[in-house]
Design an enzyme around this catalytic site. Structure first.
Site, PDB file in Angstrom:
ATOM      1  CG  HIS A 289      85.091  -0.751  84.944  1.00 30.23           C
ATOM      2  ND1 HIS A 289      86.110  -1.074  85.822  1.00 30.23           N
ATOM      3  CD2 HIS A 289      84.510   0.367  85.441  1.00 30.23           C
ATOM      4  CE1 HIS A 289      86.139  -0.185  86.799  1.00 30.23           C
ATOM      5  NE2 HIS A 289      85.182   0.698  86.590  1.00 30.23           N
ATOM      6  CG  HIS A 332      83.329  -8.756  91.319  1.00 29.04           C
ATOM      7  ND1 HIS A 332      84.341  -8.169  92.056  1.00 29.04           N
ATOM      8  CD2 HIS A 332      83.888  -9.841  90.737  1.00 29.04           C
ATOM      9  CE1 HIS A 332      85.455  -8.861  91.903  1.00 29.04           C
ATOM     10  NE2 HIS A 332      85.206  -9.884  91.107  1.00 29.04           N
ATOM     11  CD  GLU A 338      85.360  -6.148  96.486  1.00 32.15           C
ATOM     12  OE1 GLU A 338      84.396  -5.354  96.498  1.00 32.15           O
ATOM     13  OE2 GLU A 338      85.712  -6.767  95.466  1.00 32.15           O
ATOM     14  CE1 TYR A 347      83.122   2.931  93.655  1.00 34.86           C
ATOM     15  CE2 TYR A 347      81.265   1.686  94.539  1.00 34.86           C
ATOM     16  CZ  TYR A 347      82.454   1.730  93.837  1.00 34.86           C
ATOM     17  OH  TYR A 347      82.976   0.573  93.312  1.00 34.86           O
ATOM     18  CG  HIS A 368      79.991  -6.759  95.374  1.00 41.68           C
ATOM     19  ND1 HIS A 368      80.607  -7.961  95.646  1.00 41.68           N
ATOM     20  CD2 HIS A 368      80.939  -5.988  94.775  1.00 41.68           C
ATOM     21  CE1 HIS A 368      81.862  -7.925  95.236  1.00 41.68           C
ATOM     22  NE2 HIS A 368      82.090  -6.738  94.697  1.00 41.68           N
TER      23      HIS A 368
END
Length: 434
Positions: A289, A332, A338, A347, A368
């Site tokens: 990704h 992450h 963010e 989402y 997260h």
């Protein structure tokens, strides 16, 4: 002021960063100079500067306006009794935060009264950082407004808006955005019974398109898809309140004329709109990704080279085809901060709890990633081409920590159980390869 019907056909100019020019009447724009001694239509010449005079030409933003009355024709500003409640920073809180959607108020509420302060990186007098708001409204503005504190990025989630500006009219709807330069006077009219959305106030360098690097000369948000209004004016002597936001406070004065009296203009310090559905999404066609920076629509550069003051990033409909890959956004911990919102659909990293109109905040080094349900499905999924459809999430990503407001930490929309979505992550470790 009059409410303008949504059936009125609007015309736009195409491009990003252009030296635009437009006139609502012939001879409104002087030829060969900016400030003639006597304008042929008796208009006043006024320069609207968005940068210092001495910045590099590539950075300079200014527009010349030709108007019936100069902006200087107003009385003394008075501090308003009604201020934005709860906008001061709340207690320091390193936790991951998420909010449900805010309800449309029952009492008559226009766009300005409906601003809900959620988070900010710095005091408004600093020429850097951002402030984040939600808005909820059920009535059109009958007054004009401008912010001396920063450039506004408006992201509708529910309800269409007509934004009347000094330089012309912009219509936007969910899945479109509008950007309004610092100091531009405007009025928000509702084209539906109610409206809700997100707002990023950029205190730093003006938003611009990101560099494309090895992507090449095309891709992401293309310049031709940005639309700037054409000149439009009203010649009215009806009194109108003008509100300004200055260092976070609201001040007002009374005008004896319409502030939307610009008959012609030319320059590049302009409002514009963009349809997020036109974004040219880039992704992998092999494995892994890619970093979410490939989804950047607009950016405001920060003091550290390569670290944005603010990136506006979207997660639009797209194909997922990566082979032998955990396809959702990976787990992450990030130097950047963010703030996320959801315009439509779901989402792909959150199966539950993150709904349209809601928001989340993951500050610097807050761990997260996909919730438990999403992770389990992604690990077990058959990896065939899959289209993520009917979705539009976005992110305001900044190099500065976003301090939640007191209101954001005290409001009933704050989800106190957000951390629970990672509580039951399965232990799948084995010392023998599978």
């Amino acid at each position: 002021m009059a409410i303008h019907s949504s059936s009125d056909a609007l015309v736009y100019q195409s491009g990003f960063g252009n030296q635009f020019s437009s006139e609502a009447l012939p001879d409104a724009l002087p030829v060969g100079q900016n400030s003639p001694q006597k304008h042929p239509l008796g208009l006043y010449a006024e320069q609207f500067s968005g940068t210092a005079f001495t910045v590099a030409r590539s950075e300079a933003r200014r527009t010349w306006l030709y108007r019936i009355k100069p902006s200087a024709a107003h009385s003394r500003y008075q501090r308003m009794d009604r201020q934005m409640a709860g906008q001061e920073p709340g207690p320091i809180n390193p936790n991951r935060l998420r909010w449900n959607a805010f309800d449309i108020p029952a009492a008559p509420t226009d766009f300005i009264d409906g601003l809900i302060p959620l988070a900010s990186t710095s005091a408004a007098e600093q020429a850097e950082g951002v402030s984040v708001y939600l808005y909820t409204a059920n009535t059109s503005m009958q007054r004009a407004f401008f912010s001396a504190d920063g450039e506004w990025l408006v992201v509708p989630q529910q309800g269409r808006l007509r934004i009347v500006t000094e330089l012309g009219l912009l219509d936007i709807e969910p899945l479109e955005i509008a950007v309004l330069p610092r100091g531009l006077k405007f009025c928000v009219q509702l084209l539906d019974s109610s409206a809700r959305g997100y707002l990023c106030e950029n205190h730093g360098c003006a938003l611009r398109l990101p560099e494309l690097g090895p992507i090449g000369s095309n891709g992401l948000a293309n310049s031709r898809d940005f639309l700037t209004p054409v000149a439009w004016f009203e010649d009215s002597r009806q009194p109108m309140q003008l509100v300004q936001k200055f260092l976070g406070e609201l001040w007002s004065t009374q005008l004896e004329h319409s502030p939307f009296d610009v008959v012609g203009w030319h320059g590049n310090n302009v409002p514009y709109k963009y349809d997020l559905r036109r974004f040219n999404t880039i992704g992998t066609v092999s494995y892994d990704h890619p970093d979410p920076s490939i989804f950047t629509v607009l950016t405001s550069p920060g003091a550290i080279h390569g670290q944005a003051n603010i990136d506006f990033v979207i997660f639009p409909p797209r194909w997922m085809v990566a082979e032998n890959t955990f396809r959702p956004p990976w787990f992450h911990r990030n130097l950047m901060n963010e703030f996320m919102g959801l315009i439509d659909g779901a989402y792909d990293a959150k199966a539950e709890g993150f709904m349209p109109g809601g928001a989340s905040l993951h500050n610097c080094m807050s761990a997260h990633g996909p919730d438990n349900v999403t992770a389990e499905k992604a690990i077990a999924a058959e990896l065939k081409p899959h289209r993520i459809d009917n979705t539009m999430a976005f992110m305001f990503e900044t190099g500065k920590v976003l301090r939640p407001s007191r209101h954001a930490l005290d409001c009933p929309q704050l989800q106190t159980d957000y951390d629970a979505c990672w509580k039951d992550m399965a232990r799948t470790f084995t010392q023998e390869p599978r």
